[in-house]
Design an enzyme around this catalytic site. Sequence first.
Site, PDB file in Angstrom:
ATOM      1  N   ASP A 184       0.835  -1.200   0.000  1.00  0.00           N
ATOM      2  CA  ASP A 184       0.000   0.000   0.000  1.00  0.00           C
ATOM      3  C   ASP A 184       0.869   1.250   0.000  1.00  0.00           C
ATOM      4  OD1 ASP A 184       0.925  -0.402   2.576  1.00  0.00           O
ATOM      5  OD2 ASP A 184      -0.835   0.466   3.525  1.00  0.00           O
ATOM      6  N   GLU A 185       2.050   1.127  -0.581  1.00  0.00           N
ATOM      7  CA  GLU A 185       2.978   2.247  -0.656  1.00  0.00           C
ATOM      8  C   GLU A 185       3.093   2.760  -2.087  1.00  0.00           C
ATOM      9  OE1 GLU A 185       6.245   1.803   2.819  1.00  0.00           O
ATOM     10  OE2 GLU A 185       6.502   0.480   1.095  1.00  0.00           O
TER      11      GLU A 185
END
Length: 304
Positions: free
Chosen positions: A210-211
Amino acid sequence: MNLSELIVTQAPDGILFVSDAGTIVLANEALCTLSGYQPHELLGQSVELFLPADLRRLHVENRQRYASEPQRRPMGTMGDLTLLRKDGTKVPIDIALSRVDGEGHVGTIAFVRDTSEAKQSERQLQHQATHDALTGLTNRWLFSEYLRHAIAHAQRAGRRVALLLLDLDGFKSVNDTFGHAIGDKLLIDVAGSLTAQVRASDVVARIGGDEFVVLLREVEAVSDAVLVSEKLTAALSSPRNLDGFPVQTGCSVGIAMYPMDAQEPEALMHCADLAMYHAKAQGRGRSIVFTPEMSASTTSRFAR
């Protein structure tokens, strides 16, 4: 029809026999299919028919040079070539050349292969190697290349580059509550939101679960990067409806600047990561600009 004629007719590649004057003497069925011409439309015509007008003179010179100094020209040795079809479209091709001089026939045989499918497969493989499979964004490897080039250009031009490292807030909760399918849809939606908020010259990449990271190729000041970061934070904090599920998330952003914070790509990523860590620690949903003091208190994941 003798065996030789049968082989030419059934050959999967296009076959052309061209006289030294550049006239098409023979064109098999595969060549006609490839070019869109009927046999009677090709016989007696100049072979330059298959090239745009601006390339025909150069092709004549090359063709005459080959006729006077023939040499082996197998497939894959003549670069990226295209054939101009009857309808005006271009098709990528590969060509092998062979010289004929005997039994009353003098000229050049061209074996012409349609490489459309091979080119498409090559593009697909290249895209898969350089882009995230889920979101279609630039992946970590290609982003590293963009960052390296951006820093090199900024160094020559005396400009600044900003790096924004984003981590979604509450993503694990979304996965746990709604399932991974909704989590994937959220990542895709986030990718679109990020791309919509930056310039076409900037780069958005997904570098982890989720980066995400955003490269602002040219900025005047830190305040410009902060302004973009605030836009991104606001865009990602808006409520989303994914397959009927209300999803609320946000992001924490770390900001690092070239050349003030670091001069090398890895070091700049390290600084942005430290700043993002501090943003998370200070309550999430915010942007933090890197400061040298952060290095003494926090170890970045990019330094491990």
